[in-house]
Design a protein around this motif. Structure first.
Motif, mmCIF file in Angstrom:
data_model
loop_
_atom_site.group_PDB
_atom_site.id
_atom_site.type_symbol
_atom_site.label_atom_id
_atom_site.label_comp_id
_atom_site.label_asym_id
_atom_site.label_seq_id
_atom_site.Cartn_x
_atom_site.Cartn_y
_atom_site.Cartn_z
ATOM 1 N N ARG A 132 11.229 25.424 7.300
ATOM 2 C CA ARG A 132 11.351 24.825 8.822
ATOM 3 C C ARG A 132 12.776 25.429 9.409
ATOM 4 N NH1 ARG A 132 8.457 22.569 12.306
ATOM 5 N NH2 ARG A 132 10.530 22.251 13.219
ATOM 6 N N THR A 133 12.889 25.336 10.754
ATOM 7 C CA THR A 133 14.026 25.776 11.546
ATOM 8 C C THR A 133 14.294 24.779 12.534
ATOM 9 O OG1 THR A 133 12.891 27.111 13.237
ATOM 10 C CG2 THR A 133 13.383 28.391 11.241
ATOM 11 N N ASP A 134 15.409 24.898 13.220
ATOM 12 C CA ASP A 134 15.513 23.753 14.190
ATOM 13 C C ASP A 134 14.674 23.695 15.381
ATOM 14 O OD1 ASP A 134 17.896 23.204 12.647
ATOM 15 O OD2 ASP A 134 19.285 24.308 14.081
ATOM 16 N N ASP A 135 14.125 24.770 15.576
ATOM 17 C CA ASP A 135 13.203 24.910 16.674
ATOM 18 C C ASP A 135 11.632 25.453 16.312
ATOM 19 O OD1 ASP A 135 13.840 27.586 16.297
ATOM 20 O OD2 ASP A 135 14.199 27.958 18.449
ATOM 21 N N GLY A 136 11.348 25.342 14.977
ATOM 22 C CA GLY A 136 10.085 25.865 14.625
ATOM 23 C C GLY A 136 9.933 26.118 13.290
ATOM 24 N N LEU A 137 9.373 27.324 12.790
ATOM 25 C CA LEU A 137 9.135 27.846 11.583
ATOM 26 C C LEU A 137 9.677 29.376 11.502
ATOM 27 C CD1 LEU A 137 5.440 26.864 11.163
ATOM 28 C CD2 LEU A 137 7.401 25.556 10.182
ATOM 29 N N GLU A 138 9.987 29.687 10.135
ATOM 30 C CA GLU A 138 10.146 31.088 9.768
ATOM 31 C C GLU A 138 9.204 31.287 8.648
ATOM 32 O OE1 GLU A 138 14.359 33.070 9.644
ATOM 33 O OE2 GLU A 138 13.726 32.572 7.764
ATOM 34 N N ALA A 159 -0.217 28.633 6.736
ATOM 35 C CA ALA A 159 1.169 28.756 5.886
ATOM 36 C C ALA A 159 1.172 27.716 5.260
ATOM 37 C CB ALA A 159 2.372 29.475 6.975
ATOM 38 N N ARG A 160 1.930 27.908 4.031
ATOM 39 C CA ARG A 160 2.189 26.652 3.265
ATOM 40 C C ARG A 160 3.795 26.682 3.510
ATOM 41 N NH1 ARG A 160 4.191 28.850 -1.967
ATOM 42 N NH2 ARG A 160 3.544 31.092 -2.075
ATOM 43 N N GLY A 161 4.117 24.966 3.668
ATOM 44 C CA GLY A 161 5.610 24.667 3.852
ATOM 45 C C GLY A 161 6.111 24.795 2.162
ATOM 46 N N GLU A 162 7.452 24.722 2.032
ATOM 47 C CA GLU A 162 8.308 24.547 0.899
ATOM 48 C C GLU A 162 7.739 23.207 0.115
ATOM 49 O OE1 GLU A 162 12.033 24.862 2.901
ATOM 50 O OE2 GLU A 162 12.330 26.356 1.546
ATOM 51 N N ASP A 163 7.319 22.204 0.698
ATOM 52 C CA ASP A 163 6.798 21.018 -0.120
ATOM 53 C C ASP A 163 5.376 21.106 -0.294
ATOM 54 O OD1 ASP A 163 5.637 21.008 2.518
ATOM 55 O OD2 ASP A 163 6.187 18.908 3.081
ATOM 56 N N VAL A 204 8.329 31.389 14.538
ATOM 57 C CA VAL A 204 7.303 30.721 15.299
ATOM 58 C C VAL A 204 7.898 29.541 15.938
ATOM 59 C CG1 VAL A 204 4.859 29.659 14.922
ATOM 60 C CG2 VAL A 204 5.565 31.610 13.682
ATOM 61 N N PRO A 205 7.971 29.456 17.215
ATOM 62 C CA PRO A 205 8.317 28.211 17.849
ATOM 63 C C PRO A 205 7.510 27.085 17.768
ATOM 64 C CG PRO A 205 7.676 29.737 19.645
ATOM 65 C CD PRO A 205 7.619 30.478 18.368
ATOM 66 N N ASP A 206 8.072 25.644 17.798
ATOM 67 C CA ASP A 206 7.327 24.601 17.577
ATOM 68 C C ASP A 206 5.965 24.645 18.354
ATOM 69 O OD1 ASP A 206 8.384 23.055 15.287
ATOM 70 O OD2 ASP A 206 10.126 22.397 16.800
ATOM 71 N N ASP A 207 6.146 24.959 19.737
ATOM 72 C CA ASP A 207 4.916 24.837 20.686
ATOM 73 C C ASP A 207 3.980 25.980 20.334
ATOM 74 O OD1 ASP A 207 6.163 27.252 21.552
ATOM 75 O OD2 ASP A 207 6.457 26.399 23.828
ATOM 76 N N GLN A 208 4.276 26.656 19.273
ATOM 77 C CA GLN A 208 2.855 27.704 18.847
ATOM 78 C C GLN A 208 2.279 27.152 17.457
ATOM 79 O OE1 GLN A 208 4.476 31.576 21.314
ATOM 80 N NE2 GLN A 208 3.554 31.597 19.230
ATOM 81 N N ILE A 209 2.536 25.771 17.055
ATOM 82 C CA ILE A 209 2.138 25.326 15.967
ATOM 83 C C ILE A 209 0.676 24.638 16.388
ATOM 84 C CG2 ILE A 209 2.239 23.501 14.100
ATOM 85 C CD1 ILE A 209 5.307 24.208 14.043
#
Length: 349
Positions: A132-138, A159-163, A204-209
């Motif tokens: 997670r980043t402030d405005d999306g994903l890395e 993709a898988r998150g850290e959790d 990857v910005p939030d609006d591309q999830i």
């Protein structure tokens, strides 16, 4: 669908089948790629067949007819349509950003979702990791295999998150941090731009999830994924059997029983495909898996029989018979591979 609309759709399918047929040899020689075919399919309005309130069997028929002329184009079309299916299920802002370009063929779509289906079957972890980043994903990690990987393509990937949670997102192939690896030499499918990629801290910005619920999303798209894959298996099988049927004379009569058995298997396969495409969500998962497995087995057997009956002429690499034989060799290893399909089916026994 009215009779007039059905006639229009059939004419469009004939038009694109002729277009693909005329280009199949050049594709096989590596003189062009499938982007031209996808653009023409889009111009005819066939990329969105059955998508807006229609039935999936409309797209099944399109892919079947195209794969009958070139499995390479049928395969690229499947990848394009799946990318469109994913974006069609995305939030409104993401749909507005990419759906029209994918649906018209102005932009090529890459589906990298096979890894998610394999992961959810319990056969491995997702290779891409999202922070997670402030405005999306890395996002970082490899995509081991994808097709339609052109520089201006849109990649839809899991993709898988850290959790441990799973997401689906979309990103352009020319986004900083994406490396497209050199394409390997492939049997008959070089024109599909199939290769591996590496993500290195791709933003990857939030609006591309597309979704934060990977499991539910994959459950929704998997019937379409498998049915449309089976469509191109049916298409190439049809042509191989048509060619074989014209050679069951003379020495070819020795293969008449094998030919008739294959025709029966093919007919059963095609009937199930179109039946399931009428109501994909109601089909049992095991039936979908069995259909996809049967599709690859019939295609391999049908192209082998055609090659046998053609003899030396079919052994020439420039012949359509030889091309189909090489194209079909990919089907047992395409994800989900024959091994994965057999393993998943064993879980239902």
């Amino acid at each position: 669908m009215t009779a007039a609309m059905e006639r229009t759709d059939e004419q469009q399918r004939r038009t694109i089948a002729e277009f693909v047929r005329d280009r199949a040899a050049a594709l096989d020689r590596g003189e062009t790629d499938t982007r031209i075919d996808l653009a023409r399919i889009g111009e005819l309005g066939l990329l969105t067949a059955g998508l807006d309130g229609g039935e999936l069997r409309e797209m099944v028929a399109v892919i079947e007819d195209i794969a009958a002329e070139s499995l390479a184009v049928g395969f690229s079309l499947w990848a394009q349509r799946m990318a469109l299916e994913y974006i069609d299920r995305a939030p409104a802002a993401l749909r507005a950003k990419f759906r029209d370009d994918l649906g018209t063929g102005r932009r090529v779509g890459v589906t990298a979702m096979a890894a998610a289906l394999k992961h959810l079957a319990g056969l491995g972890d997702l290779s891409l990791v999202a922070e997670r980043t402030d405005d999306g994903l890395e996002v970082s990690g490899p995509i081991h295999w994808a097709s339609n990987v052109f520089d201006d393509a849109l990649i839809v990937f899991p993709a898988r998150g850290e959790d441990g949670s799973g997401v689906v997102a979309a990103v352009r192939a020319d986004t900083p941090g994406i490396r497209i690896n050199p394409r390997p030499d492939l049997l008959a499918l070089g024109a599909t731009a199939s290769t591996s990629l590496t993500f290195d801290r791709v933003h990857v910005p939030d609006d591309q999830i597309v979704t934060h619920d990977l499991r539910s999303f994959c459950g929704t798209i998997r019937p379409t994924f498998l049915l449309l894959q089976t469509s191109f298996c049916v298409g190439i099988s049809r042509t191989a059997l048509d060619e074989s049927g014209s050679r069951i004379t003379g020495l070819g009569a020795q293969f008449a029983d094998e030919y008739r058995a294959l025709q029966k298997r093919y007919g059963n396969l095609r009937d199930r495909l179109h039946e399931y495409a009428d109501a994909p969500a109601s089909v049992e998962p095991a039936d979908l898996l069995r259909l996809r497995l049967d599709g690859s087995l019939v295609a391999v057997d049908a192209t082998r029989l055609e090659s046998t009956l053609r003899g030396g002429a079919g052994y020439a690499s420039a012949s359509a018979t030889n091309r189909r034989f090489r194209e079909a060799a990919f089907l047992p290893i395409q994800s989900p591979s024959e091994g994965q399909l057999r393993w998943e089916l064993s879980q239902y026994e």
